[in-house]
Design an enzyme around this catalytic site. Structure first.
Site, PDB file in Angstrom:
ATOM      1  N   HIS A 113     -68.396  53.695  45.196  1.00  6.88           N
ATOM      2  CA  HIS A 113     -68.844  54.917  44.534  1.00  6.88           C
ATOM      3  C   HIS A 113     -67.688  55.845  44.183  1.00  6.88           C
ATOM      4  O   HIS A 113     -67.926  56.919  43.642  1.00  6.88           O
ATOM      5  CB  HIS A 113     -69.816  55.637  45.462  1.00  6.88           C
ATOM      6  CG  HIS A 113     -69.187  55.917  46.806  1.00  6.88           C
ATOM      7  ND1 HIS A 113     -68.950  54.923  47.719  1.00  6.88           N
ATOM      8  CD2 HIS A 113     -68.708  57.054  47.342  1.00  6.88           C
ATOM      9  CE1 HIS A 113     -68.359  55.447  48.777  1.00  6.88           C
ATOM     10  NE2 HIS A 113     -68.197  56.738  48.574  1.00  6.88           N
ATOM     11  N   LYS A 125     -63.141  44.660  48.951  1.00  4.95           N
ATOM     12  CA  LYS A 125     -64.023  44.372  50.079  1.00  4.95           C
ATOM     13  C   LYS A 125     -63.891  42.879  50.393  1.00  4.95           C
ATOM     14  O   LYS A 125     -63.980  42.062  49.482  1.00  4.95           O
ATOM     15  CB  LYS A 125     -65.485  44.684  49.706  1.00  4.95           C
ATOM     16  CG  LYS A 125     -65.774  46.169  49.463  1.00  4.95           C
ATOM     17  CD  LYS A 125     -67.240  46.402  49.067  1.00  4.95           C
ATOM     18  CE  LYS A 125     -67.563  47.889  48.981  1.00  4.95           C
ATOM     19  NZ  LYS A 125     -68.968  48.142  48.580  1.00  4.95           N
ATOM     20  N   ASP A 276     -74.571  52.752  42.093  1.00  4.82           N
ATOM     21  CA  ASP A 276     -73.166  53.183  42.145  1.00  4.82           C
ATOM     22  C   ASP A 276     -72.240  52.175  41.468  1.00  4.82           C
ATOM     23  O   ASP A 276     -72.703  51.210  40.848  1.00  4.82           O
ATOM     24  CB  ASP A 276     -72.742  53.451  43.593  1.00  4.82           C
ATOM     25  CG  ASP A 276     -72.516  52.167  44.383  1.00  4.82           C
ATOM     26  OD1 ASP A 276     -73.160  51.152  44.060  1.00  4.82           O
ATOM     27  OD2 ASP A 276     -71.710  52.183  45.331  1.00  4.82           O
ATOM     28  N   ASP A 278     -70.373  49.654  42.307  1.00  4.37           N
ATOM     29  CA  ASP A 278     -70.469  48.217  42.552  1.00  4.37           C
ATOM     30  C   ASP A 278     -71.902  47.754  42.806  1.00  4.37           C
ATOM     31  O   ASP A 278     -72.125  46.630  43.245  1.00  4.37           O
ATOM     32  CB  ASP A 278     -69.557  47.805  43.712  1.00  4.37           C
ATOM     33  CG  ASP A 278     -69.935  48.465  45.025  1.00  4.37           C
ATOM     34  OD1 ASP A 278     -70.532  49.565  44.998  1.00  4.37           O
ATOM     35  OD2 ASP A 278     -69.638  47.886  46.088  1.00  4.37           O
TER      36      ASP A 278
END
Ligand code: VG1
Ligand code: CO
Length: 539
Positions: A113, A125, A276, A278
């Site tokens: 975000h 990630k 958001d 992703d």
């Protein structure tokens, strides 16, 4: 073509709540991504037998970072990479792909975000074979590698064309470019009652979905407009842009203002939602009505029987400690398991893998289920649409009925941003020391029952995590303090306020929590220590 490059460590490559997040300017430094990716590969055994997913939310540097990852993976002898076509994949779709293809893990390039672009943030990630982000034991091991790294391996070949679906080979490594959309759409069709939702749209139901110029635009157009028959242009800001068109792709009342204004205008659609950067977060709105993520989790859980995939039963539900207790009351009513974990989706993974929970959520606009191991923005939107289609009620009716039955947790989060890190750390340390002295004190008419750090003991891997400080009041109200772990500079102090009322359910949330806000600021000495008289962001 394989070369070893000498490098020196960066000392700031520690992953936070959800991966590594830094300013784009930091990440684009020479060797920065290379060091980090090599450090990840350094902690994985038998790379020649392993396959990983690579993709991202399309933000600035997505394309360049993907090429670097391909070259480093190949040089490290990785067996195979699955790469999302053109590099675009949402975090939840990534989890679907990892699980469906039984991959060993994946690298999703996203700062979620946080704003993107050259002056925004970039992130990564790292997930394992569960399709969820790795636990702290692994992020700690990777961090140690980053502190000791002296070289990385890289293939000096040309860039790989990732624009066409198909297989190729690069520097001895197999590559498959995949359609990131199809498996995700198939999964959603298997969970929800698409026919019921289709009929609702056919009868004239309207929605607006704001993709915030981020990764979910194509997913939303395919699912809501093409398959479910929502009117064309129901999905807005649908083209992913490297800088999100200047938007801060955080779906809340502050940053999704365009959608909120529309849904509170006389042109409002029947239903509004946003995701958001992703695609793992969601915001839910009715006509002139906002559903907090806390209430949303409770309402979805309460209505699980309306959803084909869950109707035969759910295991249990979990929430982060900072999230309101609304879902706890639902868990009690349905007599299902209930867990409270630290902030961060990775803490739900063991609970899902061990069949302890089916649903989980966080106050930060994250909701999801064990269909994957990440929170899932479009899943939450479809869940709501499915409820609306089956019940024929409005978002407001469903929510108010819920409050009438269960009472209401008024809930507001205050963020104090850009605080000096040492000031924030000291504030938290001093507050923690002070907590035991607070019990039975009365502030603003509220009696403190107990005050202590939140400690989570994972029932599966027995790890213990301390995250946040909690003040419990005699009437069920709570104040939670914690420091954000997703920022890219300075510290953000988050203060979560919850006040429960069984019968008085139609008050203004900010008014209801204002005495708690006063107490929260006073007890932690926030104005004196930070110079801030009020929060920077209130959601
Ligand atoms: C924030 C939220 C947390 C969420 C995390 C990742 O973390 O509070 O609930 O899991 O972001 O969200 P923090 O540490 O800044 O409070 V995102 O959409 O990566 O994936
Ligand atoms: Co996100």
């Amino acid at each position: 073509m394989i070369t070893t490059i000498k490098t020196t460590p960066f000392t700031d490559q520690k992953m936070g709540t959800a991966g590594l997040r830094r300013k784009s300017k930091v990440v684009t430094q020479e060797h920065y991504i290379e060091n980090f990716v090599q450090s990840i590969f350094n902690v994985i055994d038998n790379l020649s037998e392993k396959t990983f997913l690579v993709g991202g939310d399309g933000r600035f540097y997505n394309d360049i970072a993907i090429q670097k990852i391909i070259k480093i993976a190949a040089a490290n002898g990785v067996k195979k990479l699955l790469i999302a076509q053109n590099g675009y994949i949402s975090t939840p779709a990534g989890s679907v792909v990892i699980r469906k293809n039984k991959l060993n893990g994946g690298l999703i390039l996203s700062a979620s975000h946080n704003p993107g672009g050259e002056n925004g943030d970039f992130g990564l990630k790292y997930s394992n074979e569960t399709g969820g982000q790795v636990p702290s034991s692994v992020t700690d091991a990777i961090y140690q590698q980053t502190l000791n790294i002296s070289e990385y391996k890289i293939c000096l070949g040309d860039d790989v064309d990732i624009s066409k679906i198909g297989s190729t080979e690069y520097c001895g490594m197999q590559i498959e470019i995949i359609d990131a959309l199809k498996d995700y759409v198939d999964m959603m069709q298997n969970i929800f009652d698409f026919n019921a939702i289709k009929q609702m749209f056919a009868k004239g139901f309207t929605m607006r979905f704001d993709a915030m110029n981020a990764v979910t635009g194509p997913y939303a157009i395919e699912i809501f407009e093409n398959i479910l028959g929502a009117p064309k242009c129901s999905v807005v800001n649908a083209t992913p842009k490297p800088d999100f068109g200047g938007l801060h792709p955080d779906p809340n009342l502050v940053y999704a203002k365009e959608l909120v204004d529309f849904m509170f205008s006389d042109k409002a659609a029947d239903f509004g939602a946003a995701n958001d950067g992703d695609g793992d977060r969601n915001m839910i709105l009715g006509k002139g009505f906002f559903v907090t993520p806390n209430d949303s989790l409770a309402i979805l859980t309460d209505n699980y029987k309306l959803i084909p995939h869950y109707k035969s039963g759910i295991y249990g539900v979990a929430k982060s400690a900072a999230t309101s207790t609304a879902v706890a009351r639902v868990a009690k009513e349905h007599n299902i398991g209930y867990y409270e974990v630290p902030t961060g989706w990775k803490y739900f993974v063991n609970l899902m893998d061990s069949n302890r929970i089916t649903f989980c959520g966080e106050e930060s606009f994250g909701t999801g289920s064990s269909h994957i191991r990440e929170k899932d923005g479009i899943w939450a939107v479809l869940f709501w649409l499915n409820i609306l289609a089956v019940t024929g009620k409005t978002v407001e009716e469903i929510t108010v009925e819920h409050w009438k039955k269960y009472g209401r947790s008024y809930y507001i989060r205050f963020d104090f941003e850009g605080v000096d890190t040492s000031v924030a750390d000291k504030l938290m340390a001093d507050l923690e020391t002070k907590l035991p002295t607070l019990a039975s004190q009365v502030f603003e008419g509220f009696t403190i029952k107990e005050a202590k750090p939140f400690v989570y003991n994972d029932p599966v891997d027995n790890s213990s995590t301390k995250n946040g400080l909690v003040i419990y009041f005699a009437d069920g109200s709570r104040i939670v303090y914690r420091l954000s772990g997703t920022g890219s500079s300075g510290a953000t102090i988050r203060v979560y306020l919850e006040r429960f009322s069984q019968n008085d359910i139609l008050q203004n949330p900010l008014d209801m929590v204002s005495p708690l806000a006063k107490i929260a600021l006073q007890v932690a000495e926030i104005p004196q220590r930070t110079g801030k008289q009020k929060a920077d962001v209130i959601t």
